[in-house]
Design a protein around this motif. Sequence first.
Motif, PDB file in Angstrom:
ATOM      1  N   VAL A 245       1.695   1.361  -5.289  1.00 44.18           N
ATOM      2  CA  VAL A 245       0.809   1.255  -4.130  1.00 44.18           C
ATOM      3  C   VAL A 245      -0.299   2.307  -4.213  1.00 44.18           C
ATOM      4  CG1 VAL A 245       0.708   1.437  -1.625  1.00 44.18           C
ATOM      5  CG2 VAL A 245       2.564   0.222  -2.692  1.00 44.18           C
ATOM      6  N   VAL A 246       0.058   3.505  -4.706  1.00 51.03           N
ATOM      7  CA  VAL A 246      -0.952   4.555  -4.841  1.00 51.03           C
ATOM      8  C   VAL A 246      -2.036   4.120  -5.821  1.00 51.03           C
ATOM      9  CG1 VAL A 246      -1.346   6.870  -5.728  1.00 51.03           C
ATOM     10  CG2 VAL A 246       0.522   6.467  -4.193  1.00 51.03           C
ATOM     11  N   VAL A 247      -1.621   3.515  -6.936  1.00 48.93           N
ATOM     12  CA  VAL A 247      -2.597   3.030  -7.919  1.00 48.93           C
ATOM     13  C   VAL A 247      -3.505   1.990  -7.269  1.00 48.93           C
ATOM     14  CG1 VAL A 247      -2.829   1.769 -10.071  1.00 48.93           C
ATOM     15  CG2 VAL A 247      -1.132   3.539  -9.878  1.00 48.93           C
ATOM     16  N   PHE A 248      -2.901   1.101  -6.494  1.00 48.25           N
ATOM     17  CA  PHE A 248      -3.668   0.044  -5.823  1.00 48.25           C
ATOM     18  C   PHE A 248      -4.672   0.649  -4.851  1.00 48.25           C
ATOM     19  CE2 PHE A 248      -3.799  -3.023  -2.210  1.00 48.25           C
ATOM     20  CZ  PHE A 248      -4.508  -4.005  -2.855  1.00 48.25           C
ATOM     21  N   ILE A 249      -4.208   1.626  -4.075  1.00 50.78           N
ATOM     22  CA  ILE A 249      -5.098   2.234  -3.083  1.00 50.78           C
ATOM     23  C   ILE A 249      -6.237   2.976  -3.780  1.00 50.78           C
ATOM     24  CG2 ILE A 249      -5.223   4.019  -1.314  1.00 50.78           C
ATOM     25  CD1 ILE A 249      -2.443   3.186  -0.451  1.00 50.78           C
ATOM     26  N   ALA A 250      -5.915   3.644  -4.900  1.00 47.81           N
ATOM     27  CA  ALA A 250      -6.973   4.345  -5.623  1.00 47.81           C
ATOM     28  C   ALA A 250      -8.023   3.363  -6.114  1.00 47.81           C
ATOM     29  CB  ALA A 250      -6.376   5.127  -6.793  1.00 47.81           C
ATOM     30  N   GLY A 251      -7.571   2.214  -6.615  1.00 45.40           N
ATOM     31  CA  GLY A 251      -8.537   1.204  -7.064  1.00 45.40           C
ATOM     32  C   GLY A 251      -9.398   0.700  -5.926  1.00 45.40           C
ATOM     33  N   MET A 252      -8.783   0.455  -4.784  1.00 44.60           N
ATOM     34  CA  MET A 252      -9.551  -0.014  -3.629  1.00 44.60           C
ATOM     35  C   MET A 252     -10.543   1.038  -3.183  1.00 44.60           C
ATOM     36  SD  MET A 252      -7.460  -2.346  -1.041  1.00 44.60           S
ATOM     37  CE  MET A 252      -6.420  -1.064  -0.415  1.00 44.60           C
ATOM     38  N   ALA A 253     -10.120   2.308  -3.252  1.00 43.39           N
ATOM     39  CA  ALA A 253     -11.006   3.385  -2.815  1.00 43.39           C
ATOM     40  C   ALA A 253     -12.220   3.480  -3.728  1.00 43.39           C
ATOM     41  CB  ALA A 253     -10.251   4.707  -2.791  1.00 43.39           C
ATOM     42  N   VAL A 254     -12.005   3.299  -5.041  1.00 40.92           N
ATOM     43  CA  VAL A 254     -13.146   3.328  -5.964  1.00 40.92           C
ATOM     44  C   VAL A 254     -14.126   2.216  -5.620  1.00 40.92           C
ATOM     45  CG1 VAL A 254     -13.811   2.982  -8.350  1.00 40.92           C
ATOM     46  CG2 VAL A 254     -11.914   4.445  -7.821  1.00 40.92           C
TER      47      VAL A 254
ATOM     48  N   THR B 268      -2.834  -3.664 -14.593  1.00 41.36           N
ATOM     49  CA  THR B 268      -3.886  -4.366 -15.338  1.00 41.36           C
ATOM     50  C   THR B 268      -5.157  -4.465 -14.517  1.00 41.36           C
ATOM     51  OG1 THR B 268      -2.218  -5.739 -16.391  1.00 41.36           O
ATOM     52  CG2 THR B 268      -4.463  -6.551 -16.445  1.00 41.36           C
ATOM     53  N   ALA B 269      -4.992  -4.994 -13.294  1.00 39.89           N
ATOM     54  CA  ALA B 269      -6.174  -5.264 -12.481  1.00 39.89           C
ATOM     55  C   ALA B 269      -6.885  -3.977 -12.111  1.00 39.89           C
ATOM     56  CB  ALA B 269      -5.764  -6.025 -11.227  1.00 39.89           C
ATOM     57  N   ILE B 270      -6.124  -2.950 -11.750  1.00 41.80           N
ATOM     58  CA  ILE B 270      -6.770  -1.728 -11.274  1.00 41.80           C
ATOM     59  C   ILE B 270      -7.470  -1.010 -12.418  1.00 41.80           C
ATOM     60  CG2 ILE B 270      -6.363   0.509 -10.224  1.00 41.80           C
ATOM     61  CD1 ILE B 270      -6.246  -1.824  -8.309  1.00 41.80           C
ATOM     62  N   MET B 271      -6.845  -1.013 -13.616  1.00 38.69           N
ATOM     63  CA  MET B 271      -7.494  -0.337 -14.734  1.00 38.69           C
ATOM     64  C   MET B 271      -8.825  -0.997 -15.055  1.00 38.69           C
ATOM     65  SD  MET B 271      -5.830   2.217 -15.673  1.00 38.69           S
ATOM     66  CE  MET B 271      -4.498   2.787 -14.677  1.00 38.69           C
TER      67      MET B 271
END
Lengths: 249, 225, 83
Positions: free
Chosen positions: A73-82, A229-232
């Motif tokens: 979830v943290v990875v997901f949130i970081a991606g959304m924040a970017v 995959t998606a966030i990277m």
Amino acid sequence: MKILSLIPIIAIGGLLLWAAQDFPKWGDVESPASKSPVSSHFIGKTGVDTEVPNMVTAVLADYRGFDTMFETVVVFIAGMAVLAILKGSTRGNSRRKDHEVEAEPDLIVTNTVRLIVPVIQIFAFYVLAHGHVSPGGGFQGGVLMGASFILIALSWDLEKAVSRFSIERCMIVAALGIVIYGGIGLLSMMLGGEFLDYAELERVLPVSREMARYHAMLGVEIGVGFTVTAIMFALYANLSSEGSLKQGL
Amino acid sequence: MGEESIFSELFLERLNYCIYVILLLIGLWAMLAKKNLIKKLIGMSIFQTAIILFYVSIAVKQEATIPIYLPEHDPHGSHGQPSGDESGSQTAGHAHGPLALETEEIKGYANPLPHVLMLTAIVVGVATLGLALALTQRIFQGYGTIEEDELLQKLDRADQRASLSPTTQKKRKGNSRTKATPSVIAKKGGGAKTSLAKNKKTSKNQAKGSIAKSTTGKRQSKAKE
Amino acid sequence: MIGLEIFNTFILLLLVVAAVASLWVRDLLVSAVVFGVYSFLMCLLWAEMGAVDVAFTEATVGAGISTVVLVATIFHLRRKSND
């Protein structure tokens, strides 16, 4: 400032080095970390509980499932924040730099990448699916998969990669990964166990309790792989184009 | 404890711990003393890998193998070889099947717990690095620099510009005039404290009245300038 | 066993050199690439210490993605650093 910052650094360094003398010796079998009952349980009982040969995967996806879920979830949130930070970027790619020249993608590079990308993607699937018996798992497989899209973006341009895997789709896939992870947890809760207690899945899977955990771990790893995959790729796509998703590097 | 023994304790038997401290200090120093934001982020990553090195170091056991079961402990028998009798391994699974390991056998495997903790930390680390880089890009778009000292100078200059000409500020803001005024005043209050001597005279009388007002939100809406 | 120890020591010393070098150079692009070297040395060290999963992750994430992301960011900024 540089001199001033040396004072706390020397103090901290002295303290840490002083403390380092009391650490257990290098590779000590009797060190507290190695002797602790938790680690011994993981090493001794993983095979019995889950039938997974790779202890790291078993601990990651099963024993410490909550931890991994929220890391995802943290990875997901970081991606959304970017995305949120770079979305309203006004300047975008309006001005090109002097040293850039408009050029067609290089023939040798694109053809090599054309050959190499399927291999990378198959290897990513292998790493993800074979994570139970060899080093690997959802995080590594997901990163490799994302790297294959980044390679497309680097060798052609960002638009080609984004046309294959748009950012909207990225976010859907990333959310889907978390939904898969949480769904497996909820499913096991609905079947009478606790959240992420995969052993209860034996009622819907035609296998034993241990093998149910084994297979549920694979499902969880797939969920992690989707998100990573998606966030990277979203990270690279946004950072390389300052949020405009055009031209890229 | 003599001089010799401390040396051997630290540099021969605990070199890993020693290096982890050094790397951690390098990262910390970069975060504190380097002016460039990218350098600061690289320092942050070095700091992070130093911590991970420490965790992995305490997981090491002498003469131990990686935390993946050897064929004799493998729950599915000897992995890789075709297991002919599927039913046989089910019934007589005790020979090589799932069996809790003895204490002596546990010593043969490295500790998996720190590995797991650090594995997720690496991936989260790159996600947060990406987030920090996105913020850096926005800062560069707003101010045209990523050097900390230049950034502070530009912030001060922007404060002064805001305090010098409240009328033009209002004009530029257009429809949000009424909302903009308190934030402009607040900016003056914050900026006047650290402003350069050049424009002190003009900003002084205006700043005097507004110093008592709250300084919150003084940094917002700077990027528009 | 002694060979492993020499390897370990060698990599540890190289790590410090790479960390200092990546902060020393004034060209940010060089800095990012040297940081990739640092990550890969770290990955080698962890593989040697038996943490294969961590090493694999570091090889893909640290030496791969984070270097690429750093280079992508630096491309849009100034390459020169003042310190």
